[in-house]
Design a protein around this motif. Structure first.
Motif, PDB file in Angstrom:
ATOM      1  N   LEU A   1      -2.433 -36.132  17.286  1.00  0.00           N
ATOM      2  CA  LEU A   1      -3.560 -35.758  16.154  1.00  0.00           C
ATOM      3  C   LEU A   1      -2.642 -35.026  15.086  1.00  0.00           C
ATOM      4  O   LEU A   1      -3.377 -34.748  13.861  1.00  0.00           O
ATOM      5  CB  LEU A   1      -4.730 -34.585  16.700  1.00  0.00           C
ATOM      6  CG  LEU A   1      -5.354 -35.322  17.903  1.00  0.00           C
ATOM      7  CD1 LEU A   1      -6.282 -34.202  18.428  1.00  0.00           C
ATOM      8  CD2 LEU A   1      -6.088 -36.544  17.269  1.00  0.00           C
ATOM      9  N   ALA A   2      -1.641 -34.786  15.257  1.00  0.00           N
ATOM     10  CA  ALA A   2      -0.515 -33.642  14.341  1.00  0.00           C
ATOM     11  C   ALA A   2       0.115 -34.690  13.165  1.00  0.00           C
ATOM     12  O   ALA A   2      -0.238 -35.778  12.618  1.00  0.00           O
ATOM     13  CB  ALA A   2       0.112 -32.800  15.104  1.00  0.00           C
ATOM     14  N   GLU A   3       1.358 -34.094  13.069  1.00  0.00           N
ATOM     15  CA  GLU A   3       2.455 -34.840  12.338  1.00  0.00           C
ATOM     16  C   GLU A   3       1.788 -34.768  10.673  1.00  0.00           C
ATOM     17  O   GLU A   3       2.165 -35.735  10.000  1.00  0.00           O
ATOM     18  CB  GLU A   3       2.712 -36.095  12.604  1.00  0.00           C
ATOM     19  CG  GLU A   3       3.379 -36.134  14.085  1.00  0.00           C
ATOM     20  CD  GLU A   3       4.067 -37.707  14.247  1.00  0.00           C
ATOM     21  OE1 GLU A   3       5.473 -37.734  14.214  1.00  0.00           O
ATOM     22  OE2 GLU A   3       3.421 -38.632  14.483  1.00  0.00           O
ATOM     23  N   GLY A   4       0.977 -33.679  10.716  1.00  0.00           N
ATOM     24  CA  GLY A   4       0.520 -33.808   9.111  1.00  0.00           C
ATOM     25  C   GLY A   4      -0.815 -34.409   8.824  1.00  0.00           C
ATOM     26  O   GLY A   4      -1.432 -34.141   7.773  1.00  0.00           O
TER      27      GLY A   4
ATOM     28  N   GLY B   1      -6.970 -29.386   9.832  1.00  0.00           N
ATOM     29  CA  GLY B   1      -5.742 -29.963  10.592  1.00  0.00           C
ATOM     30  C   GLY B   1      -4.410 -29.783   9.652  1.00  0.00           C
ATOM     31  O   GLY B   1      -4.176 -28.674   9.482  1.00  0.00           O
ATOM     32  N   SER B   2      -3.852 -31.016   9.520  1.00  0.00           N
ATOM     33  CA  SER B   2      -2.539 -30.829   8.652  1.00  0.00           C
ATOM     34  C   SER B   2      -1.509 -30.035   9.642  1.00  0.00           C
ATOM     35  O   SER B   2      -0.867 -28.910   9.003  1.00  0.00           O
ATOM     36  CB  SER B   2      -2.579 -30.452   7.412  1.00  0.00           C
ATOM     37  OG  SER B   2      -1.400 -30.459   6.814  1.00  0.00           O
ATOM     38  N   ILE B   3      -1.479 -30.141  10.894  1.00  0.00           N
ATOM     39  CA  ILE B   3      -0.682 -29.683  11.964  1.00  0.00           C
ATOM     40  C   ILE B   3       0.878 -30.149  11.567  1.00  0.00           C
ATOM     41  O   ILE B   3       1.313 -31.342  12.145  1.00  0.00           O
ATOM     42  CB  ILE B   3      -0.842 -29.713  13.434  1.00  0.00           C
ATOM     43  CG1 ILE B   3      -2.492 -29.388  13.535  1.00  0.00           C
ATOM     44  CG2 ILE B   3      -0.015 -29.142  14.320  1.00  0.00           C
ATOM     45  CD1 ILE B   3      -3.080 -29.783  14.728  1.00  0.00           C
TER      46      ILE B   3
ATOM     47  N   ALA C   1      -6.182 -25.541   6.805  1.00  0.00           N
ATOM     48  CA  ALA C   1      -5.335 -26.762   6.959  1.00  0.00           C
ATOM     49  C   ALA C   1      -3.955 -25.950   7.347  1.00  0.00           C
ATOM     50  O   ALA C   1      -3.575 -24.800   6.777  1.00  0.00           O
ATOM     51  CB  ALA C   1      -5.095 -27.782   6.059  1.00  0.00           C
ATOM     52  N   SER C   2      -2.903 -26.334   8.246  1.00  0.00           N
ATOM     53  CA  SER C   2      -1.816 -26.408   8.565  1.00  0.00           C
ATOM     54  C   SER C   2      -1.541 -24.796   9.045  1.00  0.00           C
ATOM     55  O   SER C   2      -2.117 -24.549  10.185  1.00  0.00           O
ATOM     56  CB  SER C   2      -0.762 -26.584   7.194  1.00  0.00           C
ATOM     57  OG  SER C   2       0.530 -26.783   7.484  1.00  0.00           O
ATOM     58  N   ALA C   3      -1.041 -23.846   8.278  1.00  0.00           N
ATOM     59  CA  ALA C   3      -0.810 -22.525   8.904  1.00  0.00           C
ATOM     60  C   ALA C   3      -2.381 -21.955   8.825  1.00  0.00           C
ATOM     61  O   ALA C   3      -2.411 -21.050   9.725  1.00  0.00           O
ATOM     62  CB  ALA C   3       0.045 -21.852   7.878  1.00  0.00           C
ATOM     63  N   GLY C   4      -3.348 -22.343   8.172  1.00  0.00           N
ATOM     64  CA  GLY C   4      -4.790 -21.697   8.231  1.00  0.00           C
ATOM     65  C   GLY C   4      -5.177 -22.123   9.400  1.00  0.00           C
ATOM     66  O   GLY C   4      -5.824 -21.399  10.145  1.00  0.00           O
ATOM     67  N   TYR C   5      -5.112 -23.547  10.055  1.00  0.00           N
ATOM     68  CA  TYR C   5      -5.573 -24.000  11.194  1.00  0.00           C
ATOM     69  C   TYR C   5      -4.922 -23.166  12.289  1.00  0.00           C
ATOM     70  O   TYR C   5      -5.509 -22.637  13.332  1.00  0.00           O
ATOM     71  CB  TYR C   5      -5.345 -25.532  11.370  1.00  0.00           C
ATOM     72  CG  TYR C   5      -6.187 -26.096  12.530  1.00  0.00           C
ATOM     73  CD1 TYR C   5      -7.365 -26.078  12.667  1.00  0.00           C
ATOM     74  CD2 TYR C   5      -5.294 -26.315  13.588  1.00  0.00           C
ATOM     75  CE1 TYR C   5      -8.068 -26.569  13.689  1.00  0.00           C
ATOM     76  CE2 TYR C   5      -5.944 -26.617  14.801  1.00  0.00           C
ATOM     77  CZ  TYR C   5      -7.342 -26.926  14.820  1.00  0.00           C
ATOM     78  OH  TYR C   5      -7.890 -27.250  15.805  1.00  0.00           O
ATOM     79  N   MET C   6      -3.526 -22.837  12.104  1.00  0.00           N
ATOM     80  CA  MET C   6      -2.853 -22.215  13.230  1.00  0.00           C
ATOM     81  C   MET C   6      -3.533 -20.795  13.525  1.00  0.00           C
ATOM     82  O   MET C   6      -3.707 -20.467  14.699  1.00  0.00           O
ATOM     83  CB  MET C   6      -1.155 -22.043  12.848  1.00  0.00           C
ATOM     84  CG  MET C   6      -0.519 -21.231  13.836  1.00  0.00           C
ATOM     85  SD  MET C   6       1.113 -20.785  13.576  1.00  0.00           S
ATOM     86  CE  MET C   6       1.808 -22.162  13.351  1.00  0.00           C
ATOM     87  N   VAL C   7      -3.935 -20.292  12.332  1.00  0.00           N
ATOM     88  CA  VAL C   7      -4.822 -18.839  12.447  1.00  0.00           C
ATOM     89  C   VAL C   7      -5.846 -19.086  13.297  1.00  0.00           C
ATOM     90  O   VAL C   7      -6.462 -18.438  13.863  1.00  0.00           O
ATOM     91  CB  VAL C   7      -4.810 -18.237  11.133  1.00  0.00           C
ATOM     92  CG1 VAL C   7      -5.683 -16.903  11.338  1.00  0.00           C
ATOM     93  CG2 VAL C   7      -3.550 -17.892  10.500  1.00  0.00           C
TER      94      VAL C   7
END
Length: 588
Positions: free
Chosen positions: A477-480, A400-402, A378-384
């Motif tokens: 799909l984002a905004e957390g 997710g959790s962008i 999630a979040s930074a993990g998904y960015m990777v």
């Protein structure tokens, strides 16, 4: 070709050892067990770990312990070919595996049963996850003093705002997106509706999965299972009356229950033997010959824990130094034709994740990279993860959790209560922006909001490019927002729903490499311990965060144990919780 003499010598040694031991194994063949005992405990990895030859101070597994899903599969495949073997006894104790690994273990058992063998499950006490695995057995036995903690799932998200204010601490955070609810943990006095709905969605999915698994395994209707869950937890006698188990049997009576006690024999002297004992009765057991041609190799790089900048030793953080070096080594490894990026992270800082992303992209230009997650990505993990060619997930992983947030804690009230006086002197409009002595000035807040917005837009650009979508599509799909693997695939954030081994074989297929008998080489060491409060109060260089609030704030309970996807993820100092132990899903 220089290795050929060494291979020949090693195989000759194996041949001699096998031949010398054959007569002794033949003499023991009459004592070959008809049931072999296996013990499932903890979180066995997908692949066998490489263990040191002399592990001083290290605890050795019990003889019957399942040390990996891979070795368990190999053992059952061998037993299935032996006509003298009737089945296995599967003892379950303190099992804590994600749903994806449970499904992998169940698949191994199903193949064994499909060859005419029996699986008998036994336990003293089981929770939801362990019991759902036992339901795959032909017969489920429970110790007379045992319990079945089949109670469903509960969640206890936190809101610490009022509690912090009472001790003189105020949280000041700026976030991008209403679904990026991580700051609410510190700022709000009650859990928001958005956070509650997000948690309930995951509860619904896990609860439905539990009902389906138990209904299939125990041959009951979903309505009957839901009614049973509402009556839980169960003592051993109530579990038997409810049809959750087939019999109450003590450990000492298991041999007699399985028909292993001969007429006139003493049940106390009859033991259920582990796989090692079985192998000692096979004249010519399988030998792991050293192959002349090297097996296909796959590199695995774990990104496990909070993603932060810097270096790290042992513990529970994914640091840029460790992960980037591991990715570079995997890229240089000529034998590894592809890379699987195993991610189990609730997020971290944008700075660290972008550094890791760049390293992933560099490797991906050389060889196929598949990102896989079975717990949290999630979040930074998904960015990777979006730097990989494809993203694979288990059905119930968090994805997710962008989004991005930033902020600080103001300690002025606490310092006043303690009689501590601090004067802030600064030159520059924003020089004291992260001072804990006061909140943000209007100019500082405006600056911080602009920075968070810039980071959010950059996050959207990264995901849009990686997923082949438009920025506006990703924003929707984002905004957390947080998704399960299944919902993430429907939204286009995930490419495939499958298990770890399937992801590995697909990565090798993309590299046009053989997929049979491949070996895994793991790059990257253990991670550092992390204190979330310390991290948020300024341990990070960027002071901006991309974290999944659902993974951090959830405490899903099944009566006695926390739900494993988020177990013990929370505040070390404020609520006495710590990050979970590193669970390596593979060997290496």
């Amino acid at each position: 070709m220089l290795r050929l003499p060494f291979i020949a010598l090693a195989n000759l040694s194996l041949l001699v050892r096998t031949a010398v031991g054959a007569p002794f194994r033949m003499m023991s063949s009459g004592d070959r067990p008809t049931y072999v005992r296996f013990r499932l405990t903890g979180d066995p990895p997908y692949r066998e770990r490489r263990r040191p030859r002399l592990p001083f101070g290290a605890s050795r597994p019990e003889p019957a312990d399942v040390t990996s899903v891979e070795r368990f599969r190999e053992s059952l495949e061998l037993l299935a070919k032996d006509a003298r073997v009737k089945g296995v006894l599967l003892e379950v104790e303190s099992l804590h595996v994600p749903a994806a690994k449970r499904d992998a273990l169940v698949a191994v058992l199903r193949r064994f049963q499909g060859q005419g063998k029996r699986v008998v499950g036994w336990a003293v006490s089981v929770d939801n996850e362990a019991y759902s695995l036992l339901c795959a057995a032909d017969e489920v036995l429970l110790a007379p003093m045992g319990r079945v903690e089949l109670v469903g799932y509960a969640a206890e998200p936190l809101a610490l705002g009022e509690g912090l204010s009472r001790v003189g601490i105020r949280a000041h955070f700026v976030r991008r997106g209403p679904y990026k609810t991580a700051p609410e943990l510190f700022t709000d006095t009650v859990v928001s509706d958005i956070q509650a709905r997000t948690v309930e969605t995951f509860l619904d999915e896990r609860y439905a999965d539990l009902v389906e698994v138990v209904a299939q395994g125990r041959r009951k209707t979903p309505e009957e299972v839901r009614a049973l869950i509402d009556r839980g937890p169960f003592s051993a006698r109530r579990a038997l009356d409810a049809g959750l188990v087939d019999a109450l049997v003590s450990e000492a009576d298991l041999p007699e229950r399985l028909g292993l006690v001969k007429d006139g024999g003493d049940a106390e002297e009859t033991e259920l033997e582990p796989m090692g004992t079985y192998l000692s009765t096979v004249p010519f057991p399988p030998v792991r010959w050293k192959p002349v041609k090297r097996a296909p190799r796959l590199a695995v790089v774990p990104v496990s824990g909070m993603i932060v900048p810097g270096k790290g030793g042992g513990g529970r953080m994914a640091t840029t130094d460790t992960v980037v070096k591991a990715l570079r080594a995997a890229g240089r490894d000529k034998r590894s034709k592809a890379v699987v990026l195993y991610i189990n992270s609730p997020g971290g800082t944008p700075l660290a994740s972008e550094q890791m992303l760049e390293a992933v992209q560099r490797v991906a230009r050389k060889k196929p990279v598949i990102a896989y997650m079975d717990r949290v990505c999630a979040s930074a993990g998904y960015m990777v993860a979006v730097g990989a060619k494809e993203i694979w997930s288990s059905p119930h992983a968090m994805v997710g959790s962008i989004g991005v947030f930033a902020g600080k804690f103001e300690l002025s009230g606490l310092m006043e209560k303690l009689g501590v006086h601090r004067t802030t002197l600064a030159r520059g409009e924003n020089a004291a922006i992260f001072s804990s002595s006061r909140g943000f000035s209007p100019h500082e807040k405006e600056t911080l909001e602009a920075e968070v917005e810039e980071m959010y837009q950059a996050f959207l650009d990264i995901v849009a490019k990686g997923r082949g979508r438009t920025k506006e599509e990703i924003h929707q799909l984002a905004e957390g927002r947080v998704y399960s693997g299944v919902r993430g695939k429907a939204a286009g954030l995930v490419d495939q729903i499958a298990g770890f081994e399937d992801a590995c074989r697909h990565a090798l297929t993309l590299a046009k490499s053989p997929t049979e008998g491949f070996e895994i080489m793991t790059y990257g060491g253990p991670k550092q311990r992390v204190n979330l409060v310390k991290l948020l109060m300024g341990a990070s260089q960027s002071r901006a965060f991309a974290l999944c609030p659902t993974a951090l704030g959830l405490s899903l309970r099944d009566g006695t144990e926390a739900f494993e996807d988020t177990k013990h993820l929370g505040l070390t100092d404020l609520v006495g919780q710590v990050f979970p132990d590193d669970q390596w899903p593979f060997g290496g």
